[in-house]
Scaffold this active site. Structure first.
Site, PDB file in Angstrom:
ATOM      1  N   HIS A  77     -13.378 -22.842  35.092  1.00  0.00           N
ATOM      2  CA  HIS A  77     -12.403 -22.166  35.947  1.00  0.00           C
ATOM      3  C   HIS A  77     -12.521 -22.674  37.387  1.00  0.00           C
ATOM      4  O   HIS A  77     -11.509 -22.983  38.026  1.00  0.00           O
ATOM      5  CB  HIS A  77     -12.649 -20.646  35.967  1.00  0.00           C
ATOM      6  CG  HIS A  77     -12.439 -19.954  34.670  1.00  0.00           C
ATOM      7  ND1 HIS A  77     -13.393 -19.110  34.128  1.00  0.00           N
ATOM      8  CD2 HIS A  77     -11.401 -19.944  33.806  1.00  0.00           C
ATOM      9  CE1 HIS A  77     -12.930 -18.609  32.994  1.00  0.00           C
ATOM     10  NE2 HIS A  77     -11.727 -19.103  32.765  1.00  0.00           N
ATOM     11  N   LYS A 107      -8.562  -6.526  25.963  1.00  0.00           N
ATOM     12  CA  LYS A 107      -9.631  -7.461  25.607  1.00  0.00           C
ATOM     13  C   LYS A 107     -11.016  -6.821  25.692  1.00  0.00           C
ATOM     14  O   LYS A 107     -12.003  -7.463  25.360  1.00  0.00           O
ATOM     15  CB  LYS A 107      -9.597  -8.693  26.525  1.00  0.00           C
ATOM     16  CG  LYS A 107      -8.435  -9.624  26.291  1.00  0.00           C
ATOM     17  CD  LYS A 107      -8.588 -10.867  27.146  1.00  0.00           C
ATOM     18  CE  LYS A 107      -7.529 -11.894  26.852  1.00  0.00           C
ATOM     19  NZ  LYS A 107      -7.731 -13.120  27.653  1.00  0.00           N
ATOM     20  N   ARG A 153      -8.102 -26.624  27.642  1.00  0.00           N
ATOM     21  CA  ARG A 153      -9.377 -27.256  27.304  1.00  0.00           C
ATOM     22  C   ARG A 153      -9.225 -28.209  26.126  1.00  0.00           C
ATOM     23  O   ARG A 153      -9.832 -29.255  26.085  1.00  0.00           O
ATOM     24  CB  ARG A 153     -10.419 -26.200  26.965  1.00  0.00           C
ATOM     25  CG  ARG A 153     -10.830 -25.342  28.115  1.00  0.00           C
ATOM     26  CD  ARG A 153     -11.694 -24.243  27.631  1.00  0.00           C
ATOM     27  NE  ARG A 153     -10.946 -23.490  26.616  1.00  0.00           N
ATOM     28  CZ  ARG A 153     -11.115 -22.225  26.323  1.00  0.00           C
ATOM     29  NH1 ARG A 153     -12.039 -21.544  26.921  1.00  0.00           N
ATOM     30  NH2 ARG A 153     -10.383 -21.621  25.428  1.00  0.00           N
ATOM     31  N   SER A 202     -15.263 -18.371  28.547  1.00  0.00           N
ATOM     32  CA  SER A 202     -15.967 -17.140  28.920  1.00  0.00           C
ATOM     33  C   SER A 202     -16.606 -16.491  27.702  1.00  0.00           C
ATOM     34  O   SER A 202     -17.733 -15.992  27.770  1.00  0.00           O
ATOM     35  CB  SER A 202     -14.997 -16.154  29.583  1.00  0.00           C
ATOM     36  OG  SER A 202     -14.524 -16.678  30.795  1.00  0.00           O
TER      37      SER A 202
END
Length: 158
Positions: free
Chosen positions: A17, A41, A90, A128
């Protein structure tokens, strides 16, 4: 002045990030890092703590602002008079989901463009979720996150 919004949950913020933000800061006059509440989440860190960590990690970048939000992304973008949504890719596996989001955001806000950036290769596999998992199992995440994030994960017993 061109303003971009880089939205995410940042639970926690990773070096991937940070890499995207630092490169985006060279491309845009202003980058707003939008920390999403994302209650669906079930984040590990509170929204306030995530905002604090993002600010600490990115403190050396002058043309950024860190804000929390719990609204529709395009509404947040318009509120900040931004014209670009910045998203990171990614791997190819990210593309389908990100492509759907970009299409919906374009439909909701045709005047806002979505721009995709790839993180540097050494960060292309970091997420993450993986950081939380490795830390939770006692692994060393020092090469994946800022020391402040590593300390927070340790403090939480991860």
């Amino acid at each position: 002045m061109t303003t971009a919004v880089y939205p995410g949950t940042f639970d926690p913020i990773t070096n991937g990030h940070s890499d995207l933000v630092s490169r985006a800061a060279l491309l845009f006059d202003k980058v707003i890092v939008g920390v999403a509440a994302s209650p669906g989440k079930a984040p590990l860190l509170s929204i306030d703590r995530r905002v604090e960590l993002v600010r600490e990690v990115l403190a050396d970048i002058d043309n950024i602002e860190v804000c929390r939000f719990d609204t529709l992304l395009v509404d947040f973008v318009r509120q900040h008079e931004a014209t670009v949504i910045l998203r990171g890719l990614r791997a190819v596996s990210d593309f389908e989901y990100e492509f759907q989001l970009a299409g919906m955001n374009r439909r909701l806000a045709p005047d806002v463009e979505t721009l995709f950036l790839r993180p540097a290769e050494q960060y292309s596999y970091i997420s993450s979720g993986l950081v939380r998992e490795v830390a939770g199992l006692g692994g060393d995440v020092s090469e994946f996150v800022h020391p402040a994030v590593q300390a927070e994960l340790k403090r939480r017993g991860c």
